[in-house]
Scaffold this motif. Structure first.
Motif, short mmCIF file in Angstrom:
data_model
loop_
_atom_site.label_atom_id
_atom_site.label_comp_id
_atom_site.label_asym_id
_atom_site.label_seq_id
_atom_site.Cartn_x
_atom_site.Cartn_y
_atom_site.Cartn_z
N ASN A 1 63.42 124.60 34.21
CA ASN A 1 62.66 125.24 35.30
C ASN A 1 62.21 124.29 36.40
O ASN A 1 61.82 124.73 37.48
CB ASN A 1 61.42 125.95 34.73
CG ASN A 1 61.77 127.19 33.94
OD1 ASN A 1 62.86 127.75 34.08
ND2 ASN A 1 60.86 127.64 33.08
N THR A 2 62.23 123.00 36.14
CA THR A 2 61.75 122.04 37.13
C THR A 2 62.91 121.24 37.71
O THR A 2 63.97 121.13 37.10
CB THR A 2 60.73 121.06 36.52
OG1 THR A 2 61.32 120.39 35.39
CG2 THR A 2 59.48 121.78 36.08
N CYS A 3 62.68 120.68 38.86
CA CYS A 3 63.63 119.78 39.48
C CYS A 3 62.87 118.91 40.47
O CYS A 3 61.75 119.24 40.85
CB CYS A 3 64.77 120.54 40.17
SG CYS A 3 64.23 121.71 41.42
N PRO A 4 63.45 117.79 40.87
CA PRO A 4 62.72 116.90 41.78
C PRO A 4 62.33 117.61 43.07
O PRO A 4 63.15 118.32 43.67
CB PRO A 4 63.74 115.79 42.06
CG PRO A 4 64.66 115.80 40.89
CD PRO A 4 64.76 117.24 40.48
N PRO A 5 61.06 117.47 43.48
CA PRO A 5 60.63 118.11 44.72
C PRO A 5 61.30 117.47 45.93
O PRO A 5 61.58 116.27 45.93
CB PRO A 5 59.12 117.88 44.74
CG PRO A 5 58.90 116.68 43.87
CD PRO A 5 59.97 116.72 42.82
#
Length: 347
Positions: free
Chosen positions: A293-297
């Motif tokens: 669900n996350t990835c580098p902003p």
């Protein structure tokens, strides 16, 4: 001192009154002082917890109640009307206990609060759209997969990626599916903490609906977790160990425990998942979902681009929601986020 990894039990001191002192960075250990204590609203208005501190901490403590004063300013009309007098009422009990505040402290902070009213309203609510998503995830009925799909599709939308908030939503979604699991060493189901956090609190917070007041309160609660990393990343020079003082059960028992912040090189901040929080099989599944669900902003080029990204996030989290919730979310957007978004804090 920077260490590789410090267990939560070594970064928290629970007091008899129900307050806790929390060292929020999992790679920064306690020092021998001094300690800068960042107070939540309850810690500001209830001074008895200070008497419970061990003398080696009490004698080396500096109080930073600005977050609590901001909450008072933004939510309490009576405080706003007589803020100098009210601030003095709050700090006098601590002064009597030996805490030193600078001269004209109440007047100076009142001036700052007045000058930065619009900007403070925006900053306070900056995470409220993730509060909306968290609410929808936790309160949704079993057959309603829309909130989960919104969470899972976030990485495909050009929105501000508050990875800490996304991790919290992911954790909440998992423990809702597995309502019986407990944090290691705890006696209550982990879901009970996030469920209580999301619930309406009629008696304590005068909440009757998911409206402006509710969203302001929950954004404020979460900001006790988000606030310090952001402050330090923006070059705030703390006067000692940064320590959060809070009585909020969801923060103390679940959020600071499972999702501690990490200070990386150059005082950059990141949030992490502490896999020691749950039994291995559950931690592995939670971590797998967090990674999905996350990835580098991607930092916005300027405030205009950030504003457009936030607008897209707003439309994303209210997709398929009831019209009443959409109305409240849009009201907060127009009355809290927009007016001060392009302003700058005055010091």
């Amino acid at each position: 001192m920077v260490n590789d990894d410090i267990a939560y039990s070594d970064r928290i001191i629970d007091l008899p009154s129900g307050f806790s002192l929390i060292w929020p960075f999992r790679n920064l250990s306690k020092s021998s002082g001094p300690y800068e204590l960042f107070l939540d609203n309850n810690a500001l208005i209830t001074d008895s917890w200070f008497d419970e501190l061990e003398i080696e901490i009490k004698s080396k403590s500096i109080l930073s109640p600005f977050h609590a004063l901001s909450e008072q300013w933004l939510s309490n009309p009576l405080f706003k009307k007589n803020s100098v007098e009210r601030i003095e009422e709050f700090i006098v009990p601590f002064i009597k206990k030996g805490i030193i505040f600078e001269n004209n402290y109440a007047k100076k902070w009142t001036e700052l609060l007045k000058k930065n009213d619009k900007e403070s309203r925006t900053q306070w609510m900056i995470s409220y759209l993730y509060v909306v998503l968290l609410y929808r995830l936790v309160s949704s009925k079993k057959q309603d997969n829309k909130p989960k799909n919104l969470l899972m599709s976030l990485r495909d939308v050009d929105v501000p990626r508050f990875n800490g908030c996304i991790m919290l939503c992911t954790l909440a979604d998992y423990i809702k599916e597995n309502k019986s699991i407990k944090l290691v060493g705890d006696t209550k189901p982990a879901f009970s903490y996030i469920s209580s956090f999301v619930d309406l609190h009629a008696s304590k917070k005068n909440e009757s609906d998911v409206d402006e007041s509710y969203l302001r309160n929950r954004a404020g609660d979460l900001s006790m977790w988000l606030y310090l990393p952001a402050l330090i990343q923006n070059n705030y020079q703390q006067a000692g160990d940064a320590v959060v003082v809070t009585q909020d059960k969801a923060l103390r028992k679940l959020i600071f425990c499972c999702l501690p912040s990490v200070m990386t090189e150059g005082r950059k901040m990141a949030f992490s998942f502490d896999e020691r929080s749950f039994e291995q099989n559950h931690s592995e599944q939670i971590w797998e979902r967090i990674q999905a669900n996350t990835c580098p902003p991607i930092p916005p080029r300027d405030r205009n681009e950030m504003f457009e990204k936030l607008k897209r996030l707003k439309e994303h989290v209210i997709d398929g929601a009831e019209s009443k919730l959409k109305t409240e979310v849009n009201k907060v957007w127009e009355e809290w986020v927009v007016p001060g978004f392009f302003g700058k804090f005055t010091i």
